[in-house]
Design a protein around this motif. Structure first.
Motif, PDB file in Angstrom:
ATOM      1  N   PRO A 615     -74.168  37.984 -72.435  1.00 28.87           N
ATOM      2  CA  PRO A 615     -73.470  39.269 -73.001  1.00 28.87           C
ATOM      3  C   PRO A 615     -73.788  40.434 -71.958  1.00 28.87           C
ATOM      4  O   PRO A 615     -73.259  41.234 -72.362  1.00 28.87           O
ATOM      5  CB  PRO A 615     -74.504  39.068 -74.347  1.00 28.87           C
ATOM      6  N   TYR A 616     -74.980  40.342 -71.419  1.00 26.48           N
ATOM      7  CA  TYR A 616     -75.326  41.655 -70.734  1.00 26.48           C
ATOM      8  C   TYR A 616     -74.596  41.866 -69.286  1.00 26.48           C
ATOM      9  O   TYR A 616     -75.262  41.665 -68.167  1.00 26.48           O
ATOM     10  CB  TYR A 616     -76.966  41.807 -70.620  1.00 26.48           C
ATOM     11  N   LEU A 617     -73.293  41.944 -69.168  1.00 27.93           N
ATOM     12  CA  LEU A 617     -72.487  42.165 -68.103  1.00 27.93           C
ATOM     13  C   LEU A 617     -71.690  43.466 -68.214  1.00 27.93           C
ATOM     14  O   LEU A 617     -71.303  43.563 -69.093  1.00 27.93           O
ATOM     15  CB  LEU A 617     -71.369  40.844 -68.442  1.00 27.93           C
ATOM     16  N   LEU A 618     -71.937  44.066 -66.845  1.00 20.78           N
ATOM     17  CA  LEU A 618     -70.893  45.073 -66.620  1.00 20.78           C
ATOM     18  C   LEU A 618     -70.075  44.971 -65.589  1.00 20.78           C
ATOM     19  O   LEU A 618     -70.257  44.084 -64.561  1.00 20.78           O
ATOM     20  CB  LEU A 618     -71.862  46.455 -66.344  1.00 20.78           C
ATOM     21  N   ARG A 619     -69.168  45.606 -65.183  1.00 16.14           N
ATOM     22  CA  ARG A 619     -67.980  45.574 -64.124  1.00 16.14           C
ATOM     23  C   ARG A 619     -68.252  46.967 -63.410  1.00 16.14           C
ATOM     24  O   ARG A 619     -67.946  48.023 -64.131  1.00 16.14           O
ATOM     25  CB  ARG A 619     -66.706  45.222 -64.628  1.00 16.14           C
ATOM     26  N   GLU A 620     -68.146  46.930 -61.916  1.00 14.86           N
ATOM     27  CA  GLU A 620     -67.885  48.181 -61.363  1.00 14.86           C
ATOM     28  C   GLU A 620     -67.033  48.160 -60.346  1.00 14.86           C
ATOM     29  O   GLU A 620     -67.123  46.910 -59.615  1.00 14.86           O
ATOM     30  CB  GLU A 620     -69.550  48.337 -60.737  1.00 14.86           C
ATOM     31  N   ALA A 621     -66.366  48.973 -60.122  1.00 15.51           N
ATOM     32  CA  ALA A 621     -65.348  49.060 -58.972  1.00 15.51           C
ATOM     33  C   ALA A 621     -66.023  49.905 -57.736  1.00 15.51           C
ATOM     34  O   ALA A 621     -66.605  50.487 -57.660  1.00 15.51           O
ATOM     35  CB  ALA A 621     -64.198  50.069 -59.342  1.00 15.51           C
ATOM     36  N   LYS A 622     -65.819  48.769 -56.662  1.00 17.68           N
ATOM     37  CA  LYS A 622     -66.431  48.826 -55.197  1.00 17.68           C
ATOM     38  C   LYS A 622     -65.362  48.484 -54.295  1.00 17.68           C
ATOM     39  O   LYS A 622     -64.282  47.690 -54.723  1.00 17.68           O
ATOM     40  CB  LYS A 622     -67.662  48.368 -55.112  1.00 17.68           C
ATOM     41  N   GLU A 623     -65.305  48.916 -53.270  1.00 14.72           N
ATOM     42  CA  GLU A 623     -64.324  48.612 -52.036  1.00 14.72           C
ATOM     43  C   GLU A 623     -65.017  47.331 -51.393  1.00 14.72           C
ATOM     44  O   GLU A 623     -65.310  47.208 -50.257  1.00 14.72           O
ATOM     45  CB  GLU A 623     -64.555  49.555 -50.964  1.00 14.72           C
ATOM     46  N   TYR A 624     -65.148  46.253 -52.207  1.00 18.72           N
ATOM     47  CA  TYR A 624     -65.441  44.814 -52.030  1.00 18.72           C
ATOM     48  C   TYR A 624     -64.014  44.093 -52.256  1.00 18.72           C
ATOM     49  O   TYR A 624     -63.688  43.928 -53.528  1.00 18.72           O
ATOM     50  CB  TYR A 624     -66.487  44.347 -52.641  1.00 18.72           C
TER      51      TYR A 624
END
Length: 656
Positions: A615-624
Motif C-alpha cells: 500500500p505504501y507506493l508512490l510514483r515519481e516522474a523522472k527522465e528514466y
C-alpha cells in the motif's frame, strides 16, 4: 405620528433582539443571533468583560448541522426564562467548532479526562473569567432528567458555586488534576508497535456480529478501516481482508448510506447500522470515496464503483458552488430529524406496486417496510448486494423526495474539507479520468480564494473576504491533496507548493518537537484522534514521510522522527485507535516505495501499477526510460518491464 412611533419601537425591538453574534459570519453563530441569550463570540474583549464584571463564563460549542445542538437551542436558548437566568449569572459564549477546532479540541480533551469517555456536541462548559473550568458536560435538558439536572437549576447551582470561592477552587483544582494526569505504560506492557500488535488490536476492536468498530453506535472510522486494509495487504491476512470488505459492504448497503440520493450519513445511532444520524458531512464523503475507490481496484465489485459515482454526484449537486464545496447538510428538515430522507410505508408500497421484483426488494428491506424510524421507513438492505429492481424503485422514491425541502446546508467554505474532497476526486480519477479535471478546477478555485499573498486561510463564506488564518488541518489536507494530484498528472508545481506549505506549517505549528493545532495563544497540542476524520497531525506526518521519499530528503525524515519521538508512547498505548499515526509509523518503518520513470511511461502503465499489493507506493516522474523502484535509502530494482518491477515489490515488501 403615532404610527411612526410604533414603527420605530418595532424596528428597535427587532434590533435589540439580536446579540453580538449578528457581527459574525459563521452560519452556526448566525443561527443564534436572535436568541434571547446575550451571546458573545470567542474574543479577547469577551473575557475582559467577564473579568470586569466578575461573572463566570458559559461556553457552548456546536456546529450548524448538529441535531442535538438544535434541540438544546429550541429547548433552552430560545426559552426566555432560561435565557434571563443565563444572562443574569453568566457571560454566554458561542463557538462554532468547525470555525475554531482548536478551541473545541481544548475542551473536548478536558471533557474526556473528567468523564473518562469521548465527548461530542453540543459541549457545555462553565468556567471562571480566567477560563478555569469548574463544570463540563454535553447536552443539558431544560428540566431534570435521570441523566442530568435541568438547565435552570444547574445555572442557579453553578452561579452559587462560583460565589463560594473555596468550593470553586476545589472544583477547578480537581479538573486541572484530572487533565494533568497521564496514563503510563506498565512495565509488563509491550513497548513496541509492530504489524503483529496492530493486527491484534484491529481484530480485538472489530465487531464480528454487526461488522465495524466497537459494540455501540457505529462511525465509518475511515482511517481505521484504511489501516486495516493496509495491514491486510502487507501481511496477506485473510481475516482482516474479510473484515474490511464486510465493513465496506455493510456501510454501502445498510442505513449509513443514502440509497436514494447517494452519499453517506455521519454515523449510525445503533450497532447494526440501520438508523443513521441523518446529517451529511463533506469530510465523510471525501474519506469514504477514497476507500471505495481502493476497494473497487482490488475487487472490481460493481457496488463499490456505484457508491463512488453516486456519492460524487450527491456532493456536486448539494455542496458544489462555483467550484468550491460547502461544508455539510443538516439531519433536520422542518424541525424533524430524518424527515427528508425517510418515507411513509404507503410511499414504499406505491414505489413497489408495479415493480416485477417487489418481493425481492421487500425481502431485502425486511421489517423496515413497517416503519423503522418514527413510524417511517429509512431504506437499508439486509443483503450482500442491492436487490434486483432497485434502480426503478430508487427512481420513484427520488421523485417522492424531490417534492420535499432539502435540509439546511452550511455554506461555509472550509479549506481542509475542500482539500479532502479534492484528494478524493484525484483518487477517483482511477475510475473516471474526468474526476481529475474536476479536482483541478476545485484546486485552482480553492487556491484563488484561500491562498492570498503567500498566506493560507481556514474558512469563509461566499462574498466575504477570508480573515481567519489557516490551521494545521488546512495545511495537512491541502498538502495531501497536492501529493495525490501530483501522482495523477506529475505536475511538479504541485510538489513545489506542497513543500512551501510544509515549510510554513513547520514554522507556524511545530515547536520543540510538538505540533499545535493553531498558531494562536491557546497552544493546543495536536492530537491523534481519527474517529470523525483523520487527525491533522497524523495526516501531516504521512505527508512528511511521503515528501521525504519523493524528494529523497533526510531532512524531512529527521522532522518525522523528532515528531514521532514525542508520540511513540501514545501510539504504543492506543495501537489501532490511532490508525492514521500507525500508518505514518509503518510508512517510515517498512519504507515507502517510489516507482520512477518518465511521465509517459507512468501514465501509460497507470492501471497495471494499481495492481501493486504493497500500500505504501508512490510514483515519481523522472527522465528514466526504464522503471526504477526505490525506498528513501536505496534503489532495489531497475527494469524496462513494469510487470517485473511489480513482482519484485510484492515479493520483497509483502510479509506472508
Amino acid at each position: 405620528m403615532k404610527i411612526l412611533f410604533l414603527l420605530f419601537l418595532s424596528v428597535a425591538s427587532l434590533l435589540c433582539a439580536k446579540n453580538d453574534l449578528q457581527y459574525e459570519t459563521s452560519p452556526y453563530l448566525k443561527q443564534h443571533e436572535n436568541n434571547p441569550v446575550h451571546w458573545h463570540a470567542w474574543k479577547k474583549k469577551t473575557f475582559l468583560q467577564a473579568q470586569k464584571e466578575d461573572k463566570p463564563i458559559f461556553l457552548s460549542i456546536g456546529y450548524s448541522t448538529c441535531h442535538w445542538c438544535h434541540v438544546m437551542a429550541r429547548e433552552s436558548f430560545e426559552n426566555k426564562k432560561i435565557a434571563q437566568l443565563l444572562n443574569k449569572y453568566f457571560i454566554a459564549v458561542k463557538v462554532d467548532r468547525e470555525e475554531m477546532p482548536q478551541v473545541d479540541a481544548l475542551y473536548q480533551n478536558i471533557f474526556a479526562h473528567v468523564h473518562k469517555r469521548t465527548g461530542g456536541w453540543p459541549l457545555s462548559v462553565f468556567m471562571t473569567p480566567q477560563r478555569e473550568v469548574f463544570y463540563i458536560t454535553g447536552y443539558i435538558p431544560p428540566k431534570k432528567e435521570f441523566y442530568s439536572e435541568g438547565f435552570s437549576d444547574l445555572i442557579r447551582k453553578l452561579s452559587k458555586l462560583y460565589t463560594d470561592k473555596k468550593t470553586l477552587r476545589q472544583e477547578t483544582d480537581r479538573i486541572q488534576k484530572a487533565v494533568a494526569s497521564r496514563v503510563k505504560l506498565s512495565d509488563t506492557e509491550d513497548k513496541n508497535v509492530s504489524l503483529t500488535t496492530l493486527k491484534n488490536s484491529l481484530k480485538k476492536s472489530f465487531d464480528t456480529l454487526y461488522t465495524g468498530f466497537g459494540t455501540g453506535r457505529k462511525f465509518p472510522e475511515a482511517s481505521k478501516l484504511a489501516l486495516m486494509m493496509d495491514i491486510a495487504d502487507i501481511t496477506a491476512d485473510k481475516t482482516l481482508k474479510k473484515y474490511s470488505f464486510a465493513m465496506l459492504d455493510t456501510m454501502a448497503l445498510r442505513g449509513l448510506y443514502d440509497h436514494v440520493g447517494g452519499g453517506f450519513f455521519r454515523y449510525s445511532v445503533d450497532a447494526n447500522w440501520e438508523i443513521p444520524h441523518f446529517e451529511k458531512m463533506l469530510y465523510t464523503q471525501a474519506e469514504l470515496i477514497g476507500l471505495y475507490v481502493r476497494a473497487y481496484k482490488k475487487s472490481h465489485k460493481k457496488l463499490y464503483a456505484s457508491v463512488v459515482q453516486e456519492t460524487i454526484v450527491m456532493v456536486q449537486k448539494r455542496f458544489l458552488h462555483h467550484n468550491l464545496y460547502w461544508s455539510a447538510s443538516s439531519a433536520e428538515s422542518q424541525g424533524k430529524e430524518g424527515a427528508y430522507f425517510t418515507f411513509s410505508p404507503d410511499e414504499i408500497d406505491r414505489a413497489l406496486k408495479n415493480n416485477p421484483y417487489a418481493n425481492a426488494i421487500q425481502d431485502a428491506l425486511g421489517f423496515s417496510t413497517e416503519g423503522n424510524f418514527n413510524n417511517r421507513v429509512h431504506i437499508n438492505f439486509d443483503t450482500d448486494k442491492r436487490p434486483p429492481g432497485f434502480a426503478s424503485f430508487k427512481e420513484i422514491l427520488y421523485h417522492v423526495r424531490a417534492k420535499k425541502k432539502y435540509p439546511f446546508i452550511d455554506t461555509k467554505i472550509n479549506t481542509a474539507w475542500n482539500a479532502m474532497m479534492i484528494e478524493a476526486l484525484y483518487k477517483a480519477s482511477a475510475l473516471d479520468k474526468r474526476y481529475a479535471d474536476t479536482a483541478e478546477k476545485n484546486l485552482k478555485a480553492l487556491q484563488h480564494l484561500m491562498f492570498v499573498r503567500g498566506e493560507l486561510y481556514h474558512q469563509t463564506i461566499e462574498g466575504a473576504v477570508p480573515r481567519q488564518k489557516a490551521l494545521l488541518e488546512d495545511y495537512s489536507f491541502l498538502i495531501g491533496a497536492l501529493i495525490s494530484g501530483y501522482e495523477v498528472d506529475y505536475d511538479t508545481a504541485k510538489l513545489d507548493f506542497a513543500e512551501y506549505l510544509a515549510a510554513q506549517a513547520k514554522y507556524r505549528f511545530y515547536k520543540n518537537g510538538i505540533w499545535y493545532l493553531s498558531s494562536d495563544a491557546l497552544h493546543v497540542k495536536a492530537g491523534i484522534n481519527d474517529k470523525y476524520y483523520t487527525s491533522p497531525l497524523s495526516k501531516m506526518l504521512q505527508n512528511i514521510i511521503k515528501l521525504a521519499s519523493l524528494k529523497a530528503s533526510f531532512q524531512y525524515e529527521k522532522l518525522f522522527q523528532s515528531s514521532m519521538e514525542k508520540l511513540k508512547e501514545e501510539l504504543i498505548r492506543e495501537e489501532s485507535n490511532a490508525p492514521a499515526l500507525a500508518q505514518a509509523y509503518l510508512m517510515q518503518k517498512l519504507g515507502v516505495v517510489v516507482v520512477k520513470s518518465t511521465k509517459g511511461n507512468l501514465l501509460k502503465n497507470a492501471k497495471i501499477l494499481q495492481t501493486v499489493q504493497y500500500p505504501y507506493l508512490l510514483r515519481e516522474a523522472k527522465e528514466y526510460n526504464d522503471f526504477l523502484a526505490c525506498t528513501l535509502r536505496r534503489c532495489f530494482v531497475k527494469d524496462k518491464n513494469i510487470s517485473r518491477i511489480i513482482k519484485t515489490i510484492n515479493r520483497d515488501f509483502i510479509r506472508r
